[in-house]
Write a protein that holds these residues in place. Structure first.
Motif, short mmCIF file in Angstrom:
data_model
loop_
_atom_site.label_atom_id
_atom_site.label_comp_id
_atom_site.label_asym_id
_atom_site.label_seq_id
_atom_site.Cartn_x
_atom_site.Cartn_y
_atom_site.Cartn_z
N ARG A 87 0.89 -1.15 0.00
CA ARG A 87 -0.19 -0.09 -0.02
C ARG A 87 0.90 1.45 0.02
NH1 ARG A 87 -2.61 2.28 5.56
NH2 ARG A 87 -4.02 3.81 4.78
N TYR A 106 4.21 4.58 3.24
CA TYR A 106 4.29 3.74 4.55
C TYR A 106 5.40 2.48 4.48
CZ TYR A 106 -0.28 5.31 5.25
OH TYR A 106 -1.51 6.34 5.30
N ASN A 164 -2.05 1.40 16.34
CA ASN A 164 -2.01 2.21 15.35
C ASN A 164 -3.55 2.25 14.61
OD1 ASN A 164 -1.94 3.57 12.77
ND2 ASN A 164 -0.11 2.66 12.09
N ALA A 197 -7.00 5.16 9.99
CA ALA A 197 -7.77 6.48 9.53
C ALA A 197 -8.86 6.54 10.86
CB ALA A 197 -8.56 6.26 8.24
N HIS A 229 -8.64 9.56 13.26
CA HIS A 229 -9.36 10.85 13.09
C HIS A 229 -10.68 11.09 13.06
CE1 HIS A 229 -4.99 11.15 11.65
NE2 HIS A 229 -5.36 10.13 10.60
N HIS A 234 1.99 5.97 14.38
CA HIS A 234 1.72 6.21 13.12
C HIS A 234 3.00 6.07 12.28
CE1 HIS A 234 -2.19 7.53 14.04
NE2 HIS A 234 -1.83 8.28 14.98
N LEU A 235 3.04 5.39 11.17
CA LEU A 235 4.20 5.16 10.42
C LEU A 235 4.40 6.66 9.95
CD1 LEU A 235 2.63 2.14 8.94
CD2 LEU A 235 5.02 1.94 9.89
N SER A 236 3.34 7.32 9.37
CA SER A 236 3.76 8.65 8.65
C SER A 236 3.58 9.65 9.71
CB SER A 236 2.85 8.82 7.47
OG SER A 236 1.43 8.91 7.88
N ARG A 295 -5.65 14.82 8.70
CA ARG A 295 -4.96 13.92 9.72
C ARG A 295 -4.50 14.77 10.71
NH1 ARG A 295 -5.00 9.50 6.15
NH2 ARG A 295 -4.75 9.94 3.81
C1 DQA Z 1 -1.67 5.83 9.60
C2 DQA Z 1 -1.96 7.67 9.19
C3 DQA Z 1 -3.36 7.59 9.04
O1 DQA Z 1 -3.60 8.79 8.90
C4 DQA Z 1 -3.97 6.66 8.00
O2 DQA Z 1 -5.19 6.94 7.80
C5 DQA Z 1 -3.50 5.36 8.01
C6 DQA Z 1 -2.03 5.21 8.36
C7 DQA Z 1 -0.10 5.83 9.64
O3 DQA Z 1 0.29 4.82 10.18
O4 DQA Z 1 0.89 6.48 9.23
O5 DQA Z 1 -4.08 4.39 7.61
O6 DQA Z 1 -2.26 5.76 10.90
#
Ligand code: DQA
Length: 142
Positions: A17, A22, A71, A74, A77, A97-99, A108
């Motif tokens: 994905r 990610y 984690n 989405a 939020h 969160h990864l990002s 976000r």
């Molecule tokens: C996430 C960040 C969220 O905004 C996003 O919807 C994800 C991944 C992350 O790990 O960066 O699905 O949680």
């Protein structure tokens, strides 16, 4: 010592994905590395794309486990229900969160769950999970 990592929606697709956001590693591969590194810690793992299943797992582990690394994807939020589940249990929860959610779209930037977590780690890729585990394992060895 028992810790659970709970991953929310779309995180079953890690490695496939949006790799530019990610990364290209499957979560299961990373989890094996973590289990090797943290041999003394019993690390459970659960992933679901279904909000209620995430809540059920928080309830099931949230009174007996030593830590929850969450984690929520989405749902971070949007989900008042997951926020309430975190508030309801006694086990500490770290949001990961990864990002870097603050460097992305404005929708976000808000985390509904953050105020009910003991801390949040965002933007460090898989390392976000490792650091959360380091915190919990250090805490219990004091
Ligand atoms: C996430 C960040 C969220 O905004 C996003 O919807 C994800 C991944 C992350 O790990 O960066 O699905 O949680």
């Amino acid at each position: 010592m028992k810790i659970i990592i709970i991953n929310g929606p779309n995180l079953n697709l890690l490695g496939k994905r949006e790799k530019e956001v990610y990364g290209d590693q499957k979560f299961e591969n990373f989890l094996n590395k973590l289990k090797n590194e943290f041999g003394g810690v019993d690390i459970a793992y659960f992933q679901s794309n279904v909000e209620g299943e995430l809540i059920n797992r928080i309830h099931e582990t949230g009174f007996t486990y030593d830590g929850i690394i969450l984690n929520a994807g989405a749902y971070t939020h949007t989900s008042v229900a997951i926020r309430d589940a975190i508030a309801a249990v006694t086990t500490d929860v770290i949001e990961v969160h990864l990002s870097n959610i603050f460097a992305r779209e404005s929708f976000r930037h808000e985390s509904l769950i953050a105020p009910k977590c003991i801390g949040s780690i965002s933007g460090l890729g898989m390392e976000s999970y490792r650091l959360a585990l380091l915190y919990f394992s250090g805490k219990n060895s004091k």
